[in-house]
Design a protein around this motif. Structure first.
Motif, PDB file in Angstrom:
ATOM      1  N   PHE A 254     -29.786  85.004  72.247  1.00  0.00           N
ATOM      2  CA  PHE A 254     -29.548  83.790  73.312  1.00  0.00           C
ATOM      3  C   PHE A 254     -28.839  84.195  74.490  1.00  0.00           C
ATOM      4  CE2 PHE A 254     -27.460  80.433  75.323  1.00  0.00           C
ATOM      5  CZ  PHE A 254     -28.230  79.287  75.262  1.00  0.00           C
ATOM      6  N   GLU A 255     -29.692  84.168  75.554  1.00  0.00           N
ATOM      7  CA  GLU A 255     -29.232  85.099  76.780  1.00  0.00           C
ATOM      8  C   GLU A 255     -28.418  84.076  77.846  1.00  0.00           C
ATOM      9  OE1 GLU A 255     -32.341  87.338  78.601  1.00  0.00           O
ATOM     10  OE2 GLU A 255     -32.981  88.032  77.134  1.00  0.00           O
ATOM     11  N   GLY A 256     -27.242  84.569  77.836  1.00  0.00           N
ATOM     12  CA  GLY A 256     -26.301  83.820  78.747  1.00  0.00           C
ATOM     13  C   GLY A 256     -26.562  84.144  80.315  1.00  0.00           C
ATOM     14  N   ILE A 257     -25.726  83.686  81.052  1.00  0.00           N
ATOM     15  CA  ILE A 257     -25.864  83.946  82.575  1.00  0.00           C
ATOM     16  C   ILE A 257     -25.616  85.565  82.947  1.00  0.00           C
ATOM     17  CG2 ILE A 257     -24.684  83.686  84.999  1.00  0.00           C
ATOM     18  CD1 ILE A 257     -24.302  80.771  83.825  1.00  0.00           C
ATOM     19  N   SER A 258     -24.852  86.081  82.145  1.00  0.00           N
ATOM     20  CA  SER A 258     -24.488  87.727  82.317  1.00  0.00           C
ATOM     21  C   SER A 258     -24.442  88.095  80.713  1.00  0.00           C
ATOM     22  CB  SER A 258     -22.930  87.775  82.801  1.00  0.00           C
ATOM     23  OG  SER A 258     -21.788  87.302  82.088  1.00  0.00           O
ATOM     24  N   PRO A 259     -24.502  89.463  80.542  1.00  0.00           N
ATOM     25  CA  PRO A 259     -24.638  90.114  79.233  1.00  0.00           C
ATOM     26  C   PRO A 259     -23.186  89.756  78.335  1.00  0.00           C
ATOM     27  CG  PRO A 259     -25.428  91.405  80.902  1.00  0.00           C
ATOM     28  CD  PRO A 259     -24.855  90.590  81.566  1.00  0.00           C
ATOM     29  N   ASN A 260     -22.388  89.604  78.830  1.00  0.00           N
ATOM     30  CA  ASN A 260     -20.862  89.280  78.130  1.00  0.00           C
ATOM     31  C   ASN A 260     -21.002  87.938  77.404  1.00  0.00           C
ATOM     32  OD1 ASN A 260     -20.522  88.080  80.583  1.00  0.00           O
ATOM     33  ND2 ASN A 260     -18.417  88.331  80.393  1.00  0.00           N
ATOM     34  N   GLU A 261     -21.981  87.129  78.056  1.00  0.00           N
ATOM     35  CA  GLU A 261     -22.170  85.768  77.579  1.00  0.00           C
ATOM     36  C   GLU A 261     -23.442  85.660  76.573  1.00  0.00           C
ATOM     37  OE1 GLU A 261     -22.823  83.246  80.973  1.00  0.00           O
ATOM     38  OE2 GLU A 261     -20.413  83.253  81.423  1.00  0.00           O
ATOM     39  N   ASP A 262     -24.343  86.679  76.253  1.00  0.00           N
ATOM     40  CA  ASP A 262     -25.039  86.712  75.405  1.00  0.00           C
ATOM     41  C   ASP A 262     -24.772  86.521  74.008  1.00  0.00           C
ATOM     42  OD1 ASP A 262     -27.046  87.327  77.353  1.00  0.00           O
ATOM     43  OD2 ASP A 262     -27.340  89.376  76.765  1.00  0.00           O
TER      44      ASP A 262
ATOM     45  N   GLY B 223     -20.718  85.404  59.071  1.00  0.00           N
ATOM     46  CA  GLY B 223     -20.805  86.728  59.721  1.00  0.00           C
ATOM     47  C   GLY B 223     -20.526  86.468  61.062  1.00  0.00           C
ATOM     48  N   GLN B 224     -21.027  85.329  61.804  1.00  0.00           N
ATOM     49  CA  GLN B 224     -20.873  85.089  63.261  1.00  0.00           C
ATOM     50  C   GLN B 224     -19.247  84.557  63.207  1.00  0.00           C
ATOM     51  OE1 GLN B 224     -22.774  85.436  65.992  1.00  0.00           O
ATOM     52  NE2 GLN B 224     -23.851  86.736  64.307  1.00  0.00           N
ATOM     53  N   HIS B 225     -18.683  83.868  62.172  1.00  0.00           N
ATOM     54  CA  HIS B 225     -17.462  83.225  62.308  1.00  0.00           C
ATOM     55  C   HIS B 225     -16.509  84.487  62.501  1.00  0.00           C
ATOM     56  CE1 HIS B 225     -14.140  80.603  61.858  1.00  0.00           C
ATOM     57  NE2 HIS B 225     -13.774  81.119  60.827  1.00  0.00           N
ATOM     58  N   GLU B 226     -16.624  85.628  61.387  1.00  0.00           N
ATOM     59  CA  GLU B 226     -15.989  86.647  61.379  1.00  0.00           C
ATOM     60  C   GLU B 226     -15.885  87.572  62.461  1.00  0.00           C
ATOM     61  OE1 GLU B 226     -17.281  88.898  58.098  1.00  0.00           O
ATOM     62  OE2 GLU B 226     -16.914  87.259  56.628  1.00  0.00           O
TER      63      GLU B 226
ATOM     64  N   ASP C  43     -16.932  87.158  68.811  1.00  0.00           N
ATOM     65  CA  ASP C  43     -17.401  88.031  70.211  1.00  0.00           C
ATOM     66  C   ASP C  43     -18.606  88.793  70.181  1.00  0.00           C
ATOM     67  OD1 ASP C  43     -15.075  86.471  71.424  1.00  0.00           O
ATOM     68  OD2 ASP C  43     -13.617  87.979  70.649  1.00  0.00           O
ATOM     69  N   ALA C  44     -19.487  88.600  68.916  1.00  0.00           N
ATOM     70  CA  ALA C  44     -20.460  89.256  69.028  1.00  0.00           C
ATOM     71  C   ALA C  44     -21.623  89.126  70.036  1.00  0.00           C
ATOM     72  CB  ALA C  44     -21.120  89.324  67.489  1.00  0.00           C
ATOM     73  N   HIS C  45     -22.167  90.141  70.647  1.00  0.00           N
ATOM     74  CA  HIS C  45     -23.068  90.178  71.649  1.00  0.00           C
ATOM     75  C   HIS C  45     -24.346  90.640  71.249  1.00  0.00           C
ATOM     76  CE1 HIS C  45     -20.247  88.572  74.609  1.00  0.00           C
ATOM     77  NE2 HIS C  45     -19.453  89.816  74.238  1.00  0.00           N
ATOM     78  N   CYS C  46     -25.413  90.203  71.826  1.00  0.00           N
ATOM     79  CA  CYS C  46     -26.729  90.927  71.466  1.00  0.00           C
ATOM     80  C   CYS C  46     -26.943  92.207  71.119  1.00  0.00           C
ATOM     81  CB  CYS C  46     -27.897  90.507  72.483  1.00  0.00           C
ATOM     82  SG  CYS C  46     -28.127  88.660  72.243  1.00  0.00           S
ATOM     83  N   GLU C  47     -26.146  92.967  71.879  1.00  0.00           N
ATOM     84  CA  GLU C  47     -26.367  94.610  71.790  1.00  0.00           C
ATOM     85  C   GLU C  47     -25.752  94.961  70.432  1.00  0.00           C
ATOM     86  OE1 GLU C  47     -22.631  93.597  74.231  1.00  0.00           O
ATOM     87  OE2 GLU C  47     -24.758  93.163  74.403  1.00  0.00           O
TER      88      GLU C  47
END
Length: 88
Positions: free
Chosen positions: A30-38, A76-79, A82-86
Motif C-alpha cells: 500500500f503506497e503512501g505519499i512517501s516511501p516511509n509511509e508505505d 507479524g504486522q503487530h510485532e 513500522d514495517a515498510h514495503c521494502e
C-alpha cells in the motif's frame, strides 16, 4: 502434453482437488505519499490457475485457513508496526 500441478494448503496441508473452490493470498504494498509511509497489505482472491504458481502466492483451502493466515499475518504486522514495503 498438459502440465499437471498439485497444490497443498499453506495452512493445514490439505491437497487440492480440481473440483474444490480454493483461495489465494499474497502480500503487496500500500503506497503512501512517501516511501516511509508505505506499508504491507495482504490480498485475497478466488483461485486462479494461472496465478496460483506465482512467487509469494499462498494457497488456501477455505475460509478457516484464510482466517488463520490473516491472523498470523496481522500478528507479524503487530510485532513490527513500522514495517515498510521494502522489508517484505
Amino acid at each position: 502434453m498438459a502440465r499437471s500441478e498439485s497444490y497443498q494448503c499453506d495452512v493445514c496441508g490439505n491437497q487440492k482437488n480440481d473440483s474444490e473452490l480454493w483461495w489465494m493470498a499474497w502480500v503487496d504494498c500500500f503506497e503512501g505519499i512517501s516511501p516511509n509511509e508505505d506499508q504491507p497489505l495482504i490480498k485475497l482472491t478466488r483461485w486462479q490457475p494461472r496465478q496460483a504458481h506465482e512467487e509469494g502466492v499462498k494457497h488456501l483451502c477455505g475460509a478457516r485457513c484464510a482466517g488463520t493466515l490473516l491472523d498470523r499475518w496481522m500478528s507479524g504486522q503487530h510485532e513490527n508496526p513500522d514495517a515498510h514495503c521494502e522489508s517484505l
